[in-house]
Design a protein around this motif. Structure first.
Motif, PDB file in Angstrom:
ATOM      1  N   LEU A  10       0.925  -1.321   0.033  1.00 57.74           N
ATOM      2  CA  LEU A  10      -0.039   0.004   0.012  1.00 57.74           C
ATOM      3  C   LEU A  10       0.718   1.337   0.139  1.00 57.74           C
ATOM      4  CD1 LEU A  10      -2.951   0.777   0.053  1.00 57.74           C
ATOM      5  CD2 LEU A  10      -3.025   0.710   2.472  1.00 57.74           C
ATOM      6  N   LEU A  11       1.813   1.405   0.864  1.00 63.82           N
ATOM      7  CA  LEU A  11       2.844   2.483   0.885  1.00 63.82           C
ATOM      8  C   LEU A  11       3.193   2.613  -0.640  1.00 63.82           C
ATOM      9  CD1 LEU A  11       4.034   4.703   2.580  1.00 63.82           C
ATOM     10  CD2 LEU A  11       5.671   3.228   3.317  1.00 63.82           C
ATOM     11  N   SER A  12       3.848   1.626  -0.946  1.00 62.26           N
ATOM     12  CA  SER A  12       4.437   1.495  -2.390  1.00 62.26           C
ATOM     13  C   SER A  12       3.541   2.091  -3.527  1.00 62.26           C
ATOM     14  CB  SER A  12       4.948   0.150  -2.789  1.00 62.26           C
ATOM     15  OG  SER A  12       5.327   0.287  -4.261  1.00 62.26           O
ATOM     16  N   SER A  13       2.247   1.806  -3.376  1.00 60.54           N
ATOM     17  CA  SER A  13       1.435   2.487  -4.250  1.00 60.54           C
ATOM     18  C   SER A  13       1.160   3.961  -3.817  1.00 60.54           C
ATOM     19  CB  SER A  13      -0.128   1.825  -4.118  1.00 60.54           C
ATOM     20  OG  SER A  13      -0.076   0.607  -4.522  1.00 60.54           O
ATOM     21  N   VAL A  14       1.147   4.244  -2.799  1.00 66.03           N
ATOM     22  CA  VAL A  14       1.385   5.710  -2.471  1.00 66.03           C
ATOM     23  C   VAL A  14       2.391   6.637  -2.914  1.00 66.03           C
ATOM     24  CG1 VAL A  14       1.277   7.440  -0.461  1.00 66.03           C
ATOM     25  CG2 VAL A  14      -0.049   5.293  -0.280  1.00 66.03           C
ATOM     26  N   LYS A  15       3.525   5.984  -2.707  1.00 62.20           N
ATOM     27  CA  LYS A  15       4.750   6.522  -3.292  1.00 62.20           C
ATOM     28  C   LYS A  15       4.966   6.735  -4.674  1.00 62.20           C
ATOM     29  CE  LYS A  15       8.465   5.214  -0.583  1.00 62.20           C
ATOM     30  NZ  LYS A  15       9.328   4.666   0.305  1.00 62.20           N
ATOM     31  N   ASN A  16       4.631   5.445  -5.084  1.00 58.27           N
ATOM     32  CA  ASN A  16       4.790   5.734  -6.681  1.00 58.27           C
ATOM     33  C   ASN A  16       3.566   5.883  -7.626  1.00 58.27           C
ATOM     34  OD1 ASN A  16       7.450   4.602  -6.430  1.00 58.27           O
ATOM     35  ND2 ASN A  16       6.636   2.611  -5.703  1.00 58.27           N
ATOM     36  N   GLY A  17       2.323   6.083  -7.040  1.00 60.27           N
ATOM     37  CA  GLY A  17       1.138   6.405  -7.679  1.00 60.27           C
ATOM     38  C   GLY A  17       0.726   5.075  -8.398  1.00 60.27           C
ATOM     39  N   LEU A  18      -0.663   4.942  -8.409  1.00 62.37           N
ATOM     40  CA  LEU A  18      -1.359   3.751  -9.025  1.00 62.37           C
ATOM     41  C   LEU A  18      -2.643   4.621  -9.629  1.00 62.37           C
ATOM     42  CD1 LEU A  18      -1.534   0.707  -8.946  1.00 62.37           C
ATOM     43  CD2 LEU A  18      -3.122   1.089  -6.810  1.00 62.37           C
ATOM     44  N   LYS A  19      -2.745   3.896 -11.029  1.00 58.11           N
ATOM     45  CA  LYS A  19      -3.966   4.288 -11.789  1.00 58.11           C
ATOM     46  C   LYS A  19      -3.809   5.557 -11.948  1.00 58.11           C
ATOM     47  CE  LYS A  19      -6.437   0.003 -10.964  1.00 58.11           C
ATOM     48  NZ  LYS A  19      -7.705  -0.487 -10.230  1.00 58.11           N
ATOM     49  N   ALA A  20      -5.059   6.543 -11.632  1.00 59.01           N
ATOM     50  CA  ALA A  20      -5.154   7.844 -11.719  1.00 59.01           C
ATOM     51  C   ALA A  20      -4.419   8.571 -10.598  1.00 59.01           C
ATOM     52  CB  ALA A  20      -6.664   8.377 -11.578  1.00 59.01           C
ATOM     53  N   MET A  21      -4.152   7.991  -9.680  1.00 60.36           N
ATOM     54  CA  MET A  21      -3.443   8.642  -8.567  1.00 60.36           C
ATOM     55  C   MET A  21      -1.922   9.106  -8.816  1.00 60.36           C
ATOM     56  SD  MET A  21      -3.020   7.854  -4.667  1.00 60.36           S
ATOM     57  CE  MET A  21      -1.309   7.087  -4.324  1.00 60.36           C
TER      58      MET A  21
END
Length: 142
Positions: A105-116
């Motif tokens: 989850l933190l990796s997604s926050v730091k690297n972005g995911l889809k539209a984020m």
């Protein structure tokens, strides 16, 4: 009536409206650090509350930091569900994300995911601040 050029301009302008709305929405999430001039630091004050029983002071501080970062940089999307963002407190939407574990989850926050985008809209946030915001949101969605 309208000429082809007038109609083309109208259609072109209508196509820009969603893009401009998204840019405005993302701009509202910018942290104060990114949008205001540096100010003098306020003098340190003694804490007015004691930690809750069984909850360490550093956990309360992280929770407060997470809430502040959420309010400044995350809620524009996570309060409304914009661009598919899971809404704060939506247990069903957060469950599969939480199941992946904090590291993923933190990796997604730091690297972005889809539209984020990477770091959401808090480009000046440290890893610790991003972690605090993530922990706050996960706590609301579990």
């Amino acid at each position: 009536m309208f000429t082809d050029t007038t109609q083309q301009r109208r259609v072109g302008a209508q196509a820009l409206i969603p893009a401009l709305a998204l840019l405005m929405l993302l701009g509202t999430g910018c942290s104060e650090k990114e949008t205001t001039a540096p100010q003098e630091a306020a003098p340190a004050q003694a804490p007015t509350e004691t930690p809750a029983a069984g909850k360490p002071a550093d956990t309360q501080t992280a929770s407060a930091d997470g809430l502040n970062i959420y309010q400044k940089s995350c809620q524009a999307c996570h309060a409304t569900g914009a661009a598919g963002a899971p809404k704060l407190g939506d247990k069903e939407a957060w469950a599969p994300r939480i199941a992946k574990g904090n590291d993923a989850l933190l990796s997604s926050v730091k690297n972005g995911l889809k539209a984020m985008p990477p770091k959401g809209t808090c480009m000046s946030c440290s890893d610790d601040e991003l972690h605090a915001a993530m922990e706050y949101m996960v706590g609301q969605g579990s």
